[in-house]
Design a protein around this motif. Structure first.
Motif, short mmCIF file in Angstrom:
data_model
loop_
_atom_site.label_atom_id
_atom_site.label_comp_id
_atom_site.label_asym_id
_atom_site.label_seq_id
_atom_site.Cartn_x
_atom_site.Cartn_y
_atom_site.Cartn_z
N ASP B 90 0.81 -1.22 0.00
CA ASP B 90 0.00 0.00 0.00
C ASP B 90 0.85 1.26 0.00
OD1 ASP B 90 -2.70 -0.56 -0.26
OD2 ASP B 90 -2.82 -1.31 1.79
N TYR B 138 -7.10 -0.45 -4.18
CA TYR B 138 -7.82 -0.98 -3.01
C TYR B 138 -8.68 -2.19 -3.35
CZ TYR B 138 -12.14 1.25 -4.58
OH TYR B 138 -13.24 1.61 -5.30
N GLU C 5 -18.40 2.33 8.19
CA GLU C 5 -18.59 1.28 7.19
C GLU C 5 -19.39 1.80 6.00
OE1 GLU C 5 -19.04 -2.54 8.74
OE2 GLU C 5 -17.45 -1.90 10.10
N ALA C 8 -17.25 4.02 3.83
CA ALA C 8 -16.33 3.26 2.98
C ALA C 8 -17.08 2.59 1.85
CB ALA C 8 -15.60 2.22 3.82
N ARG C 12 -16.69 3.08 -2.31
CA ARG C 12 -16.45 1.96 -3.23
C ARG C 12 -17.51 1.91 -4.29
NH1 ARG C 12 -14.23 -1.53 1.33
NH2 ARG C 12 -12.16 -0.64 1.21
N PHE C 167 -9.01 5.08 1.38
CA PHE C 167 -9.43 3.69 1.54
C PHE C 167 -8.57 2.98 2.58
CE2 PHE C 167 -10.76 4.77 -2.79
CZ PHE C 167 -12.10 4.44 -2.70
N VAL C 168 -7.26 3.22 2.49
CA VAL C 168 -6.35 2.57 3.42
C VAL C 168 -6.59 3.05 4.85
CG1 VAL C 168 -3.93 2.23 3.99
CG2 VAL C 168 -4.62 2.35 1.60
N GLU C 171 -9.82 1.95 6.55
CA GLU C 171 -9.63 0.57 7.04
C GLU C 171 -8.87 0.59 8.37
OE1 GLU C 171 -10.83 -2.77 6.91
OE2 GLU C 171 -11.46 -1.53 5.23
N ASP C 172 -7.83 1.37 8.40
CA ASP C 172 -6.99 1.50 9.58
C ASP C 172 -7.80 2.03 10.77
OD1 ASP C 172 -4.47 0.96 10.32
OD2 ASP C 172 -3.65 2.94 9.90
N ARG C 174 -10.99 2.04 11.09
CA ARG C 174 -12.06 1.13 11.46
C ARG C 174 -11.55 0.08 12.44
NH1 ARG C 174 -15.70 -1.45 6.85
NH2 ARG C 174 -13.80 -2.47 6.23
N ARG C 175 -10.34 -0.41 12.19
CA ARG C 175 -9.77 -1.39 13.10
C ARG C 175 -9.55 -0.79 14.49
NH1 ARG C 175 -6.69 -3.21 8.56
NH2 ARG C 175 -5.04 -1.75 9.07
#
Lengths: 356, 254, 269
Positions: B90, B138, C5, C8, C12, C167-168, C171-172, C174-175
């Motif tokens: 990434d 992605y 969520e 995101a 998409r 996007f990255v 995700e980060d 969200r975790r």
């Protein structure tokens, strides 16, 4: 709060676009000239970070409500004003395009309210002055809270001024001010507290980061600030000038409006200025509807409610607005029909292509 | 030929916070070699790799690639020669689509768009990812990302490939695919990895780092037989050299 | 969490629509950007009591969405989300602007209600236009178009980066947010906790930016982005922009709704 397209006139929107575009060009040149190309990916990724960080909600002590980070001041502290402004700009563009936050015409306003004030007023003139070179915890918090509050107050006031001068919303100026400023006082304090907490966290973990990114811009930033303030002043004068010009040719708002809605612009419309020209234009085009309308009206009287109006009120105003509404709905229907047909054609095309 | 040579002379690196990540590292890697760099977490593997194309600047000692010492003047040339594949793809795939990303390097080299695209196509075809060309990063799986990241580097036609943890986070199938791909390359390869079976499979030579120093440098199989060395450096034998947990048979390695 | 969520997912979705291949998608992005901007300016230029005359403008988003195969329901849902915000301000109008304009049956309709309705119609028009622009063009292409139309390169590059790493980082985040949620036992997390969570995210992001920069340098980056694409602003694009401009002009000057209504009115009796 984001300024919205729906509340904005093109004159105000356009002026603010021009002002913000000017600041963007200036900041881009600044960032390019500094030759700190490391900043470009950093800015982009921090923009994405701001987006992500705004999704985390926290409870605001004592209120039962929750809030999230705005981030303008934080970016200014981390990146310096120029890079921060560009980063905020990119975030606002994405918000406008994807989340219908504000809108494209309002982008100029939003950039100014949410970008210029924190990056070029709150950060250099307040945060840096209070915090100094090596702030302690208390000083840093005070500086962040005061700066964030002032930045948001200015931003909120910007929204009020832009809304009022656009004249789409009927909110009286004073009421809107009294409504917006206290709310943003609370938001500003929360923003300041969060910003201070994050900055002191980063300060403890990686002290070199905060100094390093903002440092190159400190000296030139201070100097150029005057120029930028001048540019802002010029922009404001220009805006004011534009408005007074528009305003002076604008007939009494409501009268004009009634004329518009009732279709009687031809009769009552003022005979001067831009609107007169427009009205004249409309009159030339409107001969047919007007004529038709009178006939309809006469027919309506005879038939008794053919247009679905039991009163059969002979007042022409109503008839005209009804015909406008009916026509508008028809136009809408027509638009959807065209869309539907186009869609079917688009869907069918590949299949036809496959057969041939 | 000589410009495929990589040489480190008493390389040392101290991070700004005072941690000495590397000290007195000397290595000489010649054309076509496939060398593994292994060691525990924090042994200095990534730091070492980042010196090979000038992402980090040595605090002491010297890095030579080909006949040139790595200096500001030789940096552009050396970056063309040494292709670097990062651990997290990434970080490496930053453009909107796969093809844009692979073409990024060739376009920076000043190639005309048509030629850059041709090179990108070749590189993507080589890693079996041409069909992904229009996808945004992605939407790629871990293995696809890794292969595309390798393609971005191949498109620069480097002589030396440096890979940091190429198999981390991959499922077994994607890992096999990637290993087959790396095995076919004729470049000089320098691979840092915790995947000791990959090291066994691909690399005839291994350098063991421990606390920023070279603890051992030699033939891979020899090193993995040295139990004392492995224990001292917090390493283990590859699974292929350990006894089978079910039948207890140790695979014969000639 | 749900909002993260859905956000995101929304990105998409829109990105997926933008990668379709229709005539609308193939059109040079600059043409679409120009037409959309013109559309928004013209819509905004109507005075505050206009409702009926705005309705014909729906033709623009509807045609674009249809030709670009954007699902109507998707656009409608996303625009609907924004309507409450427009209403929040618009609803002040009936309060402050109570002059009765006309009566519908026996119900007096004040000017405020008309202008409130106008605000909502404007919001739907402008927001759907922006959303559809992205849906039939894609964010990277819009960035590129804006750059070619004169936006500074630094900002364009930066917007590309933002979009890529959104996007990255989502995700980060969200975790991290999930980890926080799992350990906060259903309570809304306190501010200091959130501040250090965001602080950690910031540090990680910063390190990532450093690595990205290294990866760029490793591929001969010297401060310039080169584009692979060559512009093709051909006759199709010119016709597209000109056609819409003419239509917007006509709809701005002539009130198509009045015309249509009158025509129907004449036909009926």
């Amino acid at each position: 709060m984001h300024m919205a397209d729906a509340l904005l006139s093109p004159a105000v929107g356009g002026t603010m676009w021009a002002v913000s575009a000017g600041i963007i060009v200036y900041c881009s040149k600044k960032v390019t000239d500094e030759l700190d190309e490391r900043k470009v990916p950093l800015m982009g990724v921090l923009g994405a970070f701001l987006f992500a960080a705004q999704m985390i909600n926290f409870s605001i002590p004592g209120t039962g409500s929750s809030g999230h980070l705005g981030g303008g001041l934080l970016l200014a502290i981390l990146l310096g004003p120029h890079a921060a402004f560009l980063t905020i700009a990119s975030v606002l563009v994405v918000q406008a395009l994807f989340f219908a936050d504000g809108g494209l015409l309002a982008l100029g306003c939003n950039l100014f309210n949410l970008g210029y004030f924190p990056a070029f007023i709150a950060y250099p003139l307040i945060y840096r002055k209070i915090a100094g070179a090596r702030p302690g915890q208390l000083r840093l918090s005070v500086a962040a809270i005061v700066a964030a509050t002032v930045g948001l107050q200015l931003g909120a006031f910007g929204v009020v001024v832009e809304t009022a001068s656009s004249g789409i919303s009927s909110l009286p100026f004073a009421t809107f001010v009294l409504f917006m400023q206290p709310i943003h006082l609370a938001i500003g304090i929360v923003e300041g507290v969060v910003t201070a907490a994050i900055v002191s966290f980063v300060h403890r973990a990686r002290p070199e980061l905060i100094g390093a990114a903002a440092r190159p811009t400190v000296t030139p930033g201070q100097q150029s600030l005057r120029k930028l303030l001048l540019a802002f002043l010029a922009g404001a004068v220009l805006t004011g000038g534009l408005f007074s010009w528009f305003a002076s040719k604008d007939p009494d708002g409501l009268e004009w409006a009634i004329a518009q809605v009732s279709g009687e612009a031809e009769l009552k419309g003022p005979e001067q200025g831009m609107h007169a020209t427009l009205a004249a234009l409309q009159e030339r085009m409107a001969i047919l509807p007007d004529y038709a309308f009178r006939k309809t009206d006469a027919g309506g009287q005879g038939n008794g409610g053919s247009d679905g109006n039991g009163d059969a009120n002979p007042e022409s105003r109503l008839g005209s607005s009804v015909s406008g509404i009916v026509g508008g709905l028809l136009a809408l229907l027509l638009a959807f029909l065209i869309g539907f047909l186009l869609k079917r054609r688009v869907h069918r095309m590949p299949r036809a292509g496959g057969l041939s | 030929m000589s410009h495929h040579l990589v040489e480190l002379k008493r390389l040392g690196h101290v991070y700004p916070d005072g941690t000495a990540a590397l000290s007195e590292v000397s290595l000489r890697i010649t054309h076509g070699e496939c060398v593994a760099v292994i060691g525990a977490n924090g042994a200095g593997k990534s730091t070492l790799l980042l010196h090979l194309n000038g992402c980090l600047v040595a605090s002491s000692g010297e890095v030579r690639v080909g006949d040139f010492p790595l200096t500001r003047a030789t940096l552009p040339q050396i970056r063309r020669t040494v292709g670097m594949v990062f651990q997290d793809p990434d970080d490496q795939l930053f453009m909107p689509t796969v093809l844009d990303d692979v073409a990024f390097g060739p376009l920076n080299l000043g190639l005309p768009p048509a030629e850059a695209e041709e090179r990108s196509r070749d590189a993507l075809a080589l890693v079996g990812a041409w069909h992904l060309r229009d996808k945004p990063p992605y939407l790629l799986s871990g293995g696809e990302k890794k292969r595309v990241a390798i393609a971005t580097v191949l498109a620069m036609s480097p002589d030396i490939l440096v890979l940091d943890e190429p198999t981390s986070g991959l499922d077994p199938f994607a890992r096999r695919q990637l290993m087959a791909l790396l095995k076919d390359f004729r470049h000089t390869r320098i691979i840092a990895s915790h995947d000791l079976d990959l090291v066994m499979d691909l690399c005839e030579r291994t350098v063991v780092l421990h606390d920023g120093r070279v603890a051992a440098d030699g033939e891979t199989r020899e090193l993995f037989r040295d139990d004392a060395l492995l224990a001292q450096c917090r390493l283990e034998k590859p699974f292929s050299m350990q006894g089978c947990p079910v039948c207890g048979v140790v695979r014969r390695i000639a | 969490m749900a909002s993260i969520e859905s956000m995101a997912a929304n990105f998409r979705r829109l990105d997926q629509f933008a990668r379709a291949d229709t005539a609308m998608h193939r059109l040079d992005a600059r043409a679409k950007v120009m037409a959309t901007l013109a559309f928004i300016v013209v819509v905004a230029s109507f005075d505050r009591y206009t409702v009926a005359a705005l309705l014909p403008f729906f033709i623009f988003p509807i045609v674009l969405a249809a030709l670009g195969k954007l699902p109507t329901a998707y656009v409608a849902r996303n625009v609907a989300v924004a309507i409450p915000f427009a209403l929040a301000i618009g609803l002040f109008n009936p309060l402050f602007d109570q002059q009765v304009l006309f009566k519908l049956g026996s119900i007096p309709i004040s000017a405020g209600w008309i202008s409130c309705l106008s605000i909502v119609v404007r919001a739907v028009l402008t927001l759907s236009a922006a959303l559809i622009l992205i849906g039939v063009t894609g964010f990277p292409a819009v960035c590129e178009a804006l750059e070619r139309l004169g936006m500074p390169k630094v900002l364009a590059m930066q917007m590309q980066f933002l979009y890529r790493y959104l996007f990255v980082l989502i995700e980060d985040t969200r975790r991290s947010a999930r980890a926080l949620e799992l350990r906060s036992c259903g309570r809304s997390p306190r501010l200091p906790t959130v501040a250090s969570l965001i602080g950690f995210l910031l540090l990680r992001t910063w390190q990532r930016a450093d690595r990205i920069h290294m990866a760029m340098l490793a591929r001969a980056y010297r401060g310039d982005f080169h584009s692979r694409k060559v512009g093709n602003f051909g006759s199709g694009e010119v016709a597209f922009v000109a056609g819409w401009l003419v239509l917007f002009g006509l709809l701005r000057v002539y009130d198509a709704s009045q015309l249509l209504g009158a025509l129907v009115g004449r036909a009926l009796p």
